[in-house]
Design a protein around this motif. Structure first.
Motif, mmCIF file in Angstrom:
data_model
loop_
_atom_site.group_PDB
_atom_site.id
_atom_site.type_symbol
_atom_site.label_atom_id
_atom_site.label_comp_id
_atom_site.label_asym_id
_atom_site.label_seq_id
_atom_site.Cartn_x
_atom_site.Cartn_y
_atom_site.Cartn_z
ATOM 1 N N ALA A 78 -11.459 13.170 -21.510
ATOM 2 C CA ALA A 78 -10.099 13.711 -21.412
ATOM 3 C C ALA A 78 -10.080 15.175 -21.825
ATOM 4 N N LYS A 79 -10.772 15.489 -22.903
ATOM 5 C CA LYS A 79 -10.813 16.875 -23.376
ATOM 6 C C LYS A 79 -11.455 17.794 -22.339
ATOM 7 N N LEU A 80 -12.557 17.361 -21.735
ATOM 8 C CA LEU A 80 -13.231 18.185 -20.715
ATOM 9 C C LEU A 80 -12.339 18.430 -19.499
ATOM 10 N N MET A 81 -11.438 17.493 -19.225
ATOM 11 C CA MET A 81 -10.510 17.659 -18.104
ATOM 12 C C MET A 81 -9.221 18.355 -18.512
ATOM 13 N N GLY A 82 -9.078 18.621 -19.838
ATOM 14 C CA GLY A 82 -7.856 19.260 -20.318
ATOM 15 C C GLY A 82 -6.650 18.339 -20.225
ATOM 16 N N ARG A 83 -6.862 17.047 -20.413
ATOM 17 C CA ARG A 83 -5.798 16.056 -20.264
ATOM 18 C C ARG A 83 -5.538 15.310 -21.564
ATOM 19 N N ASP A 84 -4.293 14.910 -21.739
ATOM 20 C CA ASP A 84 -3.926 13.992 -22.805
ATOM 21 C C ASP A 84 -4.481 12.626 -22.403
ATOM 22 N N PRO A 85 -5.178 11.931 -23.302
ATOM 23 C CA PRO A 85 -5.710 10.617 -22.939
ATOM 24 C C PRO A 85 -4.656 9.654 -22.395
ATOM 25 N N ALA A 86 -3.429 9.785 -22.826
ATOM 26 C CA ALA A 86 -2.358 8.903 -22.350
ATOM 27 C C ALA A 86 -2.066 9.101 -20.864
ATOM 28 N N THR A 87 -2.567 10.181 -20.271
ATOM 29 C CA THR A 87 -2.358 10.431 -18.846
ATOM 30 C C THR A 87 -3.594 10.075 -18.019
ATOM 31 N N CYS A 88 -4.539 9.362 -18.641
ATOM 32 C CA CYS A 88 -5.807 9.035 -17.979
ATOM 33 C C CYS A 88 -5.953 7.537 -17.744
ATOM 34 N N VAL A 89 -6.734 7.219 -16.730
ATOM 35 C CA VAL A 89 -7.119 5.841 -16.450
ATOM 36 C C VAL A 89 -8.637 5.764 -16.560
ATOM 37 N N ALA A 90 -9.112 4.803 -17.326
ATOM 38 C CA ALA A 90 -10.547 4.561 -17.437
ATOM 39 C C ALA A 90 -10.921 3.389 -16.542
ATOM 40 N N PHE A 91 -12.060 3.503 -15.884
ATOM 41 C CA PHE A 91 -12.606 2.425 -15.065
ATOM 42 C C PHE A 91 -13.825 1.900 -15.807
ATOM 43 N N GLU A 92 -13.805 0.630 -16.148
ATOM 44 C CA GLU A 92 -14.852 0.057 -16.997
ATOM 45 C C GLU A 92 -15.334 -1.278 -16.463
ATOM 46 N N ASP A 93 -16.616 -1.539 -16.651
ATOM 47 C CA ASP A 93 -17.145 -2.831 -16.217
ATOM 48 C C ASP A 93 -17.566 -3.715 -17.385
ATOM 49 N N ALA A 94 -17.233 -3.321 -18.604
ATOM 50 C CA ALA A 94 -17.576 -4.124 -19.770
ATOM 51 C C ALA A 94 -16.377 -4.236 -20.708
ATOM 52 N N PRO A 95 -16.169 -5.401 -21.296
ATOM 53 C CA PRO A 95 -15.054 -5.554 -22.230
ATOM 54 C C PRO A 95 -15.099 -4.544 -23.390
#
Length: 110
Positions: free
Chosen positions: A40-57
């Motif tokens: 998020a920091k590298l993209m200059g974004r607030d984490p609350a405005t991000c979606v993570a795609f994950e394949d593990a719990p």
């Protein structure tokens, strides 16, 4: 592991994701939220405005701890209940199952 995924699906990653962060890029790996906070920091974004795609719990837990929405892509080592318990906002079986409408609906709920 991520490098294998990135090589296998590099066209997908390069086309849709402006940055990628690996476990080696942060001090604390998953389930700590560090990897997602750095992205998020590298993209200059607030984490609350991000979606993570994950394949593990554990990765879903890390994304949620970072304050992100989490879309889980089920792998053969985890049950749907494990993703639910980790806090996944959506669970799909393949990348192709994810729609723009689903992602936009997540943001309208949050």
């Amino acid at each position: 592991m991520f490098e294998k995924k990135k090589v296998h699906e590099s066209e997908f990653f390069d086309k849709y994701f402006p940055v990628t962060v690996c476990g080696e890029d942060v001090e604390n790996g998953k389930p700590a939220p560090d990897i997602f906070l750095r992205a998020a920091k590298l993209m200059g974004r607030d984490p609350a405005t991000c979606v993570a795609f994950e394949d593990a719990p554990g990765g879903v837990r890390a994304a949620k701890s970072a304050g992100m929405l989490a879309i889980a892509i089920q792998n053969e080592h985890a049950t749907p209940q494990m993703y639910h318990d980790a806090g996944a906002d959506i669970l799909v079986t393949t990348w192709e199952d994810i729609t723009v409408e689903q992602v936009l609906a997540l943001f309208s709920k949050s």
